[in-house]
Design a protein around this motif. Structure first.
Motif, mmCIF file in Angstrom:
data_model
loop_
_atom_site.group_PDB
_atom_site.id
_atom_site.type_symbol
_atom_site.label_atom_id
_atom_site.label_comp_id
_atom_site.label_asym_id
_atom_site.label_seq_id
_atom_site.Cartn_x
_atom_site.Cartn_y
_atom_site.Cartn_z
ATOM 1 N N VAL A 69 1.155 -1.111 0.014
ATOM 2 C CA VAL A 69 -0.303 0.188 0.304
ATOM 3 C C VAL A 69 0.617 1.334 -0.050
ATOM 4 N N PRO A 70 1.838 1.223 1.013
ATOM 5 C CA PRO A 70 2.722 2.563 1.161
ATOM 6 C C PRO A 70 2.845 2.906 -1.193
ATOM 7 N N ALA A 71 3.807 1.078 -0.979
ATOM 8 C CA ALA A 71 4.189 1.647 -2.358
ATOM 9 C C ALA A 71 3.488 2.221 -3.818
ATOM 10 N N LEU A 72 2.420 1.435 -3.548
ATOM 11 C CA LEU A 72 1.178 2.452 -4.590
ATOM 12 C C LEU A 72 1.288 3.150 -4.536
ATOM 13 N N CYS A 73 0.652 3.959 -3.304
ATOM 14 C CA CYS A 73 0.469 5.122 -2.473
ATOM 15 C C CYS A 73 1.885 6.396 -3.401
ATOM 16 N N ALA A 74 2.936 5.933 -3.376
ATOM 17 C CA ALA A 74 4.384 6.733 -4.131
ATOM 18 C C ALA A 74 3.924 6.780 -5.156
ATOM 19 N N ALA A 75 4.003 5.257 -5.649
ATOM 20 C CA ALA A 75 3.878 5.323 -7.172
ATOM 21 C C ALA A 75 2.901 6.279 -8.170
#
Length: 235
Positions: A69-75
């Protein structure tokens, strides 16, 4: 869906057998009602997404919450998103909020511990998949229905999952939370949303609806109104 830049975006996290399509347009209705940017995605192993990078373990919800989830939000440039989750997706939303700055949480039928009667329903789902029509129905929405089902069902029925319990992590949640629970949910009782209300550090609003495990599908108008009202009241 695009929205105005003035309000926090929404990130939708589906349930254990779900996908983008199985929201049945709920995410679009909420986006239209609130004017917020809305992102719905099929988690790894679901819908048209690729498979998980490794076999799932009883810690998979925590791993998706703190890594994926954090990686998706950053992307995607989702800053302080409001996480909207259902079932396993609701649990992932709760756990993500312990490590990620979020603007709020909407959790539909979340899980924070294992209840024996819920395992009975999950065993019944295995029978429906192996011997009934569940696999054929799932094949309409998932590229690999077997992987989507086993990655959920096998983990929940793993003897090691009986001790799964995330209640001690809820105190790190400071964002406002809306918890929605059906009063006839075969997969969980009100203990889950009540525990969130008791342990989260931020404000928690609870709504109980006369339905089963899928309030957004069983009572779409009511659930849309409840969620929209909560989102309109966020800072």
């Amino acid at each position: 869906m695009p929205g105005t830049g003035e309000r926090a975006p929404l990130l939708f996290l589906h349930e254990g057998l779900g996908s983008v399509g199985l929201w049945r347009g709920f995410h679009r209705r909420i986006a239209a009602a609130t004017g917020r940017r809305s992102v719905a995605w099929s988690r790894p192993g679901h819908g048209r997404s690729g498979p998980p990078r490794s076999p799932r373990t009883p810690s998979f919800m925590g791993e998706e919450a703190t890594r994926t989830v954090p990686a998706l939000c950053a992307a995607l440039g989702l800053e302080r998103p409001v996480l909207v989750g259902h079932s396993d997706g609701a649990t992932i939303a709760l756990l993500a909020a312990t490590v990620l700055p979020v603007g709020g949480l909407v959790v539909l039928a979340p899980h924070v511990l294992v209840e024996e009667f819920a395992l009975t329903a999950i065993r019944a789902a295995r029978t429906a998949f192996d011997d009934g029509g569940l696999r054929a129905r799932m094949a309409r929405h998932h590229d690999d229905p077997d992987a989507a089902f086993r990655n959920w069902n096998d983990v929940w029925l793993d003897p090691g999952f009986r001790a799964w319990d995330v209640r001690d992590r809820l105190g790190a949640i400071t964002a406002p939370v809306l918890g929605v629970q059906g009063d006839a949910d075969p997969y969980g009782s009100a203990v889950h949303v009540r525990t969130v209300a008791e342990r989260a550090a931020g404000p928690v609003a609870l709504t109980t609806l006369p339905c089963g495990h899928d309030p957004h599908l069983e009572l779409p108008a009511t659930t849309t109104a409840v969620v929209t009202r909560f989102l309109d009241g966020l800072p």
